[in-house]
Design a protein around this motif. Structure first.
Motif, short mmCIF file in Angstrom:
data_model
loop_
_atom_site.label_atom_id
_atom_site.label_comp_id
_atom_site.label_asym_id
_atom_site.label_seq_id
_atom_site.Cartn_x
_atom_site.Cartn_y
_atom_site.Cartn_z
N THR A 80 -4.43 11.68 1.69
CA THR A 80 -3.79 11.15 2.89
C THR A 80 -4.82 10.47 3.79
O THR A 80 -4.60 9.36 4.30
CB THR A 80 -3.08 12.27 3.67
N TRP B 203 0.96 4.30 -2.63
CA TRP B 203 0.89 5.70 -2.17
C TRP B 203 1.87 6.56 -2.96
O TRP B 203 1.52 7.64 -3.45
CB TRP B 203 1.19 5.77 -0.68
N ALA C 54 -9.09 5.70 -4.36
CA ALA C 54 -8.78 6.75 -3.38
C ALA C 54 -8.36 8.03 -4.09
O ALA C 54 -8.78 9.14 -3.71
CB ALA C 54 -7.67 6.28 -2.44
N CYS C 55 -7.56 7.89 -5.14
CA CYS C 55 -7.11 9.06 -5.91
C CYS C 55 -8.29 9.74 -6.60
O CYS C 55 -8.44 10.97 -6.54
CB CYS C 55 -6.06 8.61 -6.94
N LEU D 84 0.83 -1.20 0.00
CA LEU D 84 0.00 0.00 0.00
C LEU D 84 0.87 1.26 0.00
O LEU D 84 0.52 2.25 -0.64
CB LEU D 84 -0.94 0.01 1.21
N THR D 85 1.99 1.20 0.68
CA THR D 85 2.92 2.34 0.68
C THR D 85 3.47 2.57 -0.72
O THR D 85 3.61 3.71 -1.17
CB THR D 85 4.08 2.10 1.66
N PHE E 108 -5.92 7.07 2.27
CA PHE E 108 -4.95 5.99 2.43
C PHE E 108 -4.85 5.55 3.89
O PHE E 108 -4.62 4.37 4.18
CB PHE E 108 -3.58 6.42 1.90
N ALA F 235 -6.27 1.91 -4.29
CA ALA F 235 -5.42 3.09 -4.41
C ALA F 235 -5.92 4.00 -5.53
O ALA F 235 -5.97 5.23 -5.37
CB ALA F 235 -3.98 2.67 -4.69
#
Length: 206
Positions: free
Chosen positions: A183, A91, A162-163, A87-88, A186, A159
Protein backbone atom coordinates in the motif's frame (compact mmCIF):
# COMPACT_ATOMS: atom_id res chain seq x y z
CA UNK A 1 -22.27 -29.73 -19.99
CA UNK A 2 -21.42 -26.82 -17.68
CA UNK A 3 -20.83 -29.25 -14.83
CA UNK A 4 -18.54 -31.40 -16.98
CA UNK A 5 -16.59 -28.31 -18.02
CA UNK A 6 -16.25 -27.30 -14.39
CA UNK A 7 -14.96 -30.75 -13.46
CA UNK A 8 -12.41 -30.67 -16.29
CA UNK A 9 -11.13 -27.29 -15.18
CA UNK A 10 -10.88 -28.44 -11.59
CA UNK A 11 -8.98 -31.55 -12.70
CA UNK A 12 -6.57 -29.37 -14.68
CA UNK A 13 -5.96 -27.14 -11.68
CA UNK A 14 -5.38 -30.17 -9.46
CA UNK A 15 -2.95 -31.72 -11.95
CA UNK A 16 -1.01 -28.47 -12.35
CA UNK A 17 -0.83 -28.07 -8.57
CA UNK A 18 0.34 -31.68 -8.14
CA UNK A 19 3.10 -31.21 -10.70
CA UNK A 20 4.23 -27.93 -9.14
CA UNK A 21 4.25 -29.47 -5.66
CA UNK A 22 6.20 -32.51 -6.84
CA UNK A 23 8.70 -30.34 -8.72
CA UNK A 24 9.34 -28.13 -5.70
CA UNK A 25 9.64 -31.06 -3.30
CA UNK A 26 12.13 -32.88 -5.51
CA UNK A 27 14.10 -29.69 -6.15
CA UNK A 28 14.38 -29.08 -2.41
CA UNK A 29 15.41 -32.68 -1.78
CA UNK A 30 17.89 -33.17 -4.64
CA UNK A 31 18.68 -29.70 -5.92
CA UNK A 32 17.03 -28.18 -9.03
CA UNK A 33 19.81 -29.29 -11.37
CA UNK A 34 19.43 -32.93 -10.37
CA UNK A 35 15.68 -33.17 -10.96
CA UNK A 36 14.29 -34.49 -14.24
CA UNK A 37 10.93 -34.05 -15.92
CA UNK A 38 10.47 -37.82 -15.77
CA UNK A 39 10.87 -37.80 -11.97
CA UNK A 40 8.42 -34.94 -11.56
CA UNK A 41 5.82 -36.66 -13.74
CA UNK A 42 6.23 -39.94 -11.87
CA UNK A 43 5.92 -38.22 -8.49
CA UNK A 44 2.69 -36.54 -9.62
CA UNK A 45 1.42 -39.84 -11.10
CA UNK A 46 1.06 -38.51 -14.65
CA UNK A 47 2.84 -39.13 -17.95
CA UNK A 48 5.70 -37.04 -19.27
CA UNK A 49 3.41 -36.01 -22.12
CA UNK A 50 0.91 -34.70 -19.58
CA UNK A 51 3.69 -32.75 -17.85
CA UNK A 52 4.40 -30.86 -21.07
CA UNK A 53 0.71 -30.04 -21.42
CA UNK A 54 1.14 -27.87 -18.32
CA UNK A 55 4.76 -26.70 -18.27
CA UNK A 56 7.29 -26.06 -21.07
CA UNK A 57 10.18 -27.23 -18.88
CA UNK A 58 10.97 -28.29 -15.33
CA UNK A 59 11.99 -24.79 -14.24
CA UNK A 60 8.48 -23.44 -14.77
CA UNK A 61 7.12 -26.35 -12.74
CA UNK A 62 9.50 -25.58 -9.87
CA UNK A 63 8.51 -21.92 -10.09
CA UNK A 64 4.86 -22.93 -10.04
CA UNK A 65 4.10 -20.81 -13.10
CA UNK A 66 0.41 -20.68 -13.95
CA UNK A 67 -0.70 -18.95 -17.19
CA UNK A 68 -4.15 -18.45 -15.67
CA UNK A 69 -2.66 -15.68 -13.53
CA UNK A 70 -1.62 -13.70 -16.60
CA UNK A 71 -4.93 -14.42 -18.33
CA UNK A 72 -6.82 -13.03 -15.32
CA UNK A 73 -4.58 -9.96 -15.26
CA UNK A 74 -5.10 -9.28 -18.97
CA UNK A 75 -8.85 -9.66 -18.57
CA UNK A 76 -8.77 -7.23 -15.64
CA UNK A 77 -6.90 -4.65 -17.72
CA UNK A 78 -9.19 -4.90 -20.73
CA UNK A 79 -12.44 -4.93 -18.71
CA UNK A 80 -11.56 -2.30 -16.09
CA UNK A 81 -14.15 0.48 -15.62
CA UNK A 82 -13.48 3.57 -17.72
CA UNK A 83 -13.24 5.66 -14.55
CA UNK A 84 -10.50 3.47 -13.05
CA UNK A 85 -6.97 4.84 -13.36
CA UNK A 86 -4.28 2.59 -14.90
CA UNK A 87 -2.32 2.44 -11.65
CA UNK A 88 -5.47 1.46 -9.77
CA UNK A 89 -6.03 -1.36 -12.24
CA UNK A 90 -2.49 -2.59 -11.61
CA UNK A 91 -3.15 -2.35 -7.86
CA UNK A 92 -6.04 -4.81 -8.17
CA UNK A 93 -3.93 -7.12 -10.33
CA UNK A 94 -1.09 -7.11 -7.79
CA UNK A 95 -3.58 -7.79 -4.99
CA UNK A 96 -4.77 -10.83 -6.94
CA UNK A 97 -1.18 -12.07 -7.34
CA UNK A 98 -0.50 -11.52 -3.65
CA UNK A 99 -3.60 -13.50 -2.73
CA UNK A 100 -2.31 -16.42 -4.80
CA UNK A 101 1.04 -16.22 -3.03
CA UNK A 102 -0.62 -16.18 0.38
CA UNK A 103 -2.64 -19.27 -0.50
CA UNK A 104 0.54 -21.06 -1.57
CA UNK A 105 1.71 -22.94 1.51
CA UNK A 106 5.16 -23.35 -0.04
CA UNK A 107 5.64 -19.67 -0.85
CA UNK A 108 8.53 -19.14 1.57
CA UNK A 109 10.49 -22.26 0.64
CA UNK A 110 9.92 -21.71 -3.07
CA UNK A 111 11.07 -18.10 -2.76
CA UNK A 112 14.22 -19.07 -0.87
CA UNK A 113 15.04 -21.76 -3.43
CA UNK A 114 14.59 -19.34 -6.33
CA UNK A 115 16.77 -16.66 -4.75
CA UNK A 116 19.55 -19.18 -4.10
CA UNK A 117 19.47 -20.73 -7.59
CA UNK A 118 20.72 -18.48 -10.43
CA UNK A 119 19.09 -20.59 -13.14
CA UNK A 120 15.67 -20.43 -11.48
CA UNK A 121 16.07 -16.71 -10.89
CA UNK A 122 16.90 -16.24 -14.56
CA UNK A 123 13.77 -18.15 -15.63
CA UNK A 124 11.63 -16.14 -13.19
CA UNK A 125 12.96 -12.82 -14.47
CA UNK A 126 12.57 -13.91 -18.09
CA UNK A 127 8.96 -15.01 -17.46
CA UNK A 128 8.23 -11.78 -15.57
CA UNK A 129 9.52 -9.71 -18.49
CA UNK A 130 7.19 -11.58 -20.85
CA UNK A 131 4.25 -11.05 -18.47
CA UNK A 132 5.03 -7.34 -18.31
CA UNK A 133 5.22 -7.16 -22.11
CA UNK A 134 1.74 -8.65 -22.45
CA UNK A 135 0.30 -6.42 -19.73
CA UNK A 136 1.94 -3.33 -21.22
CA UNK A 137 0.41 -4.08 -24.63
CA UNK A 138 -3.04 -4.51 -23.05
CA UNK A 139 -2.73 -1.37 -20.92
CA UNK A 140 -1.49 0.66 -23.89
CA UNK A 141 -4.59 -0.36 -25.85
CA UNK A 142 -6.88 0.39 -22.93
CA UNK A 143 -5.33 3.84 -22.41
CA UNK A 144 -5.65 4.58 -26.12
CA UNK A 145 -1.96 5.36 -26.48
CA UNK A 146 0.14 4.43 -29.53
CA UNK A 147 2.44 1.39 -29.45
CA UNK A 148 5.76 2.15 -27.84
CA UNK A 149 4.33 4.67 -25.37
CA UNK A 150 6.43 4.93 -22.24
CA UNK A 151 3.71 5.65 -19.66
CA UNK A 152 1.87 2.28 -19.81
CA UNK A 153 5.20 0.42 -19.73
CA UNK A 154 6.35 2.37 -16.67
CA UNK A 155 3.06 1.78 -14.85
CA UNK A 156 3.22 -1.98 -15.41
CA UNK A 157 6.91 -2.22 -14.54
CA UNK A 158 6.58 -0.03 -11.44
CA UNK A 159 3.65 -2.09 -10.16
CA UNK A 160 5.63 -5.31 -10.53
CA UNK A 161 8.64 -3.78 -8.82
CA UNK A 162 6.46 -2.53 -5.96
CA UNK A 163 5.18 -6.07 -5.41
CA UNK A 164 8.65 -7.59 -5.44
CA UNK A 165 10.11 -4.95 -3.13
CA UNK A 166 7.24 -5.32 -0.64
CA UNK A 167 7.91 -9.04 -0.40
CA UNK A 168 11.67 -8.53 -0.12
CA UNK A 169 11.36 -5.86 2.60
CA UNK A 170 8.91 -8.04 4.50
CA UNK A 171 11.67 -10.63 4.87
CA UNK A 172 14.07 -7.94 6.11
CA UNK A 173 11.53 -6.36 8.47
CA UNK A 174 9.06 -9.18 9.32
CA UNK A 175 7.03 -6.90 11.56
CA UNK A 176 5.69 -5.04 8.55
CA UNK A 177 3.02 -6.98 6.63
CA UNK A 178 3.44 -7.31 2.87
CA UNK A 179 0.08 -5.65 2.24
CA UNK A 180 1.07 -2.63 4.34
CA UNK A 181 4.34 -2.26 2.44
CA UNK A 182 2.53 -2.69 -0.86
CA UNK A 183 0.00 0.00 0.00
CA UNK A 184 2.80 2.39 0.89
CA UNK A 185 4.63 1.58 -2.34
CA UNK A 186 1.60 2.30 -4.51
CA UNK A 187 0.90 5.52 -2.62
CA UNK A 188 4.46 6.65 -3.37
CA UNK A 189 3.97 5.79 -7.03
CA UNK A 190 0.69 7.71 -7.13
CA UNK A 191 2.15 10.77 -5.43
CA UNK A 192 5.43 10.75 -7.31
CA UNK A 193 8.49 9.14 -5.75
CA UNK A 194 10.60 12.29 -6.05
CA UNK A 195 8.62 15.39 -6.98
CA UNK A 196 11.76 17.53 -6.63
CA UNK A 197 13.45 15.69 -9.51
CA UNK A 198 15.20 18.21 -11.76
CA UNK A 199 18.65 17.34 -13.09
CA UNK A 200 18.58 20.40 -15.35
CA UNK A 201 18.52 22.59 -12.22
CA UNK A 202 21.82 21.09 -11.07
CA UNK A 203 23.83 21.67 -14.23
CA UNK A 204 25.26 24.90 -12.94
CA UNK A 205 26.50 23.16 -9.78
CA UNK A 206 28.35 20.36 -11.56
Amino acid sequence: MAQQGGLRERKKRETRAALAEAALRLALEKGPDQVTVEEIAEAADVSVRTFFNYFPHKEHAILGRNPEHVDRALERVLNAPASESPLTTMWFIVQDVLRDFEEDGEMTRRGELIMSTPDLLYHLLHASIEDERLLTKALTERMGEPPGSLRPALIVSAAGTACRMAMELHKTVPGRPVRELLTEAFQLLAQGIDTAFGPDDQKGNS
